[in-house]
Design an enzyme around this catalytic site. Structure first.
Site, short mmCIF file in Angstrom:
data_model
loop_
_atom_site.label_atom_id
_atom_site.label_comp_id
_atom_site.label_asym_id
_atom_site.label_seq_id
_atom_site.Cartn_x
_atom_site.Cartn_y
_atom_site.Cartn_z
N CYS A 1 0.83 -1.21 0.00
CA CYS A 1 0.00 0.00 0.00
C CYS A 1 0.87 1.26 0.00
O CYS A 1 1.54 1.53 -0.99
CB CYS A 1 -0.98 -0.06 1.17
N HIS B 1 -3.36 -4.95 1.92
CA HIS B 1 -2.67 -5.20 3.20
C HIS B 1 -2.62 -6.70 3.49
O HIS B 1 -3.52 -7.22 4.15
CB HIS B 1 -3.43 -4.50 4.33
N GLU C 1 -0.99 -8.27 5.56
CA GLU C 1 -0.71 -8.56 6.97
C GLU C 1 -1.98 -8.53 7.84
O GLU C 1 -1.93 -8.87 9.00
CB GLU C 1 0.33 -7.57 7.51
#
Ligand code: GLN
Length: 196
Positions: free
Chosen positions: A79, A170, A172
């Site tokens: 990002c 994202h 994660e």
């Protein structure tokens, strides 16, 4: 054993560290440029690219990050991190770190839908991956040596340019660590090459 750092000036740092640990590697938060010497690969997290850039300048990180890239070490921008890595940014004259051969546009999925989740097919990674997008950028144009890994609504949202990996979303923020694991493999391969 490789050690991977997560740039920890701003943004989603802890989640990346947890995801790396879930992949079985040692992960550390990078707060000072000297710490780059200790790691084999670096994740640049999501957050706000303009804020991160200000902090990179404030803590004198830019030259060390460019050297890290020139040394052939893998870097993964997620990002805002992708925005930091890109060689070209739509609407800006200068890039930030400017090492990955892509042109990136910020906030490209519309203001009304600030964040959303999409099921993505990511080449060499997953046929179905839960991708969380938050005020996400996308890759408008990719250089000829860039491998396109995923698209969403016809827009490039993940790509690899040699040692550089970038995505709009994202990886994660869910329990699916396969994309992080793909980066871990890149770091292991790069390290093996330097040891030969
Ligand atoms: N919109 C942010 C930027 O332009 C990126 C958002 C994110 O990292 N989730 O920097």
């Amino acid at each position: 054993m490789v050690k991977i750092g997560v740039l920890a000036l701003q943004g989603a740092v802890r989640e990346h560290i947890q995801s790396l640990e879930a992949c079985g590697v040692e992960a550390i938060a990078i707060k000072h440029k000297e710490e780059l010497n200790e790691i084999d690969g670096l994740i640049l997290p999501g957050g706000e690219s303009t804020t991160m850039r200000r902090l990179l300048d404030k803590y004198d990180f830019m030259d060390s990050l460019k050297k890290f890239a020139a040394d052939g070490k893998p870097m993964f921008g997620t990002c805002a991190g992708l925005i930091l890595l890109a060689k070209n940014l739509v609407g800006y004259n200068e890039p930030h770190i400017g090492v990955m051969d892509v042109t990136v546009e910020r906030n490209s999925f519309g203001r009304q839908v600030d964040s959303f989740e999409a099921d993505l097919a990511i080449r060499n990674v997953a046929t179905s991956f839960p991708a969380v997008f938050i005020r996400a950028p996308h890759i408008v144009e990719a250089g000829e040596n860039v491998e396109i890994l995923a698209k969403h609504e016809g827009r490039i949202v993940a790509a690899r340019d040699g040692q550089f990996l970038g995505c709009s979303f994202h990886p994660e923020l869910t329990e699916d660590h396969r994309f992080t694991a793909y980066f871990v493999e890149m770091v292991k391969e790069a390290k093996e090459k330097t040891l030969v």
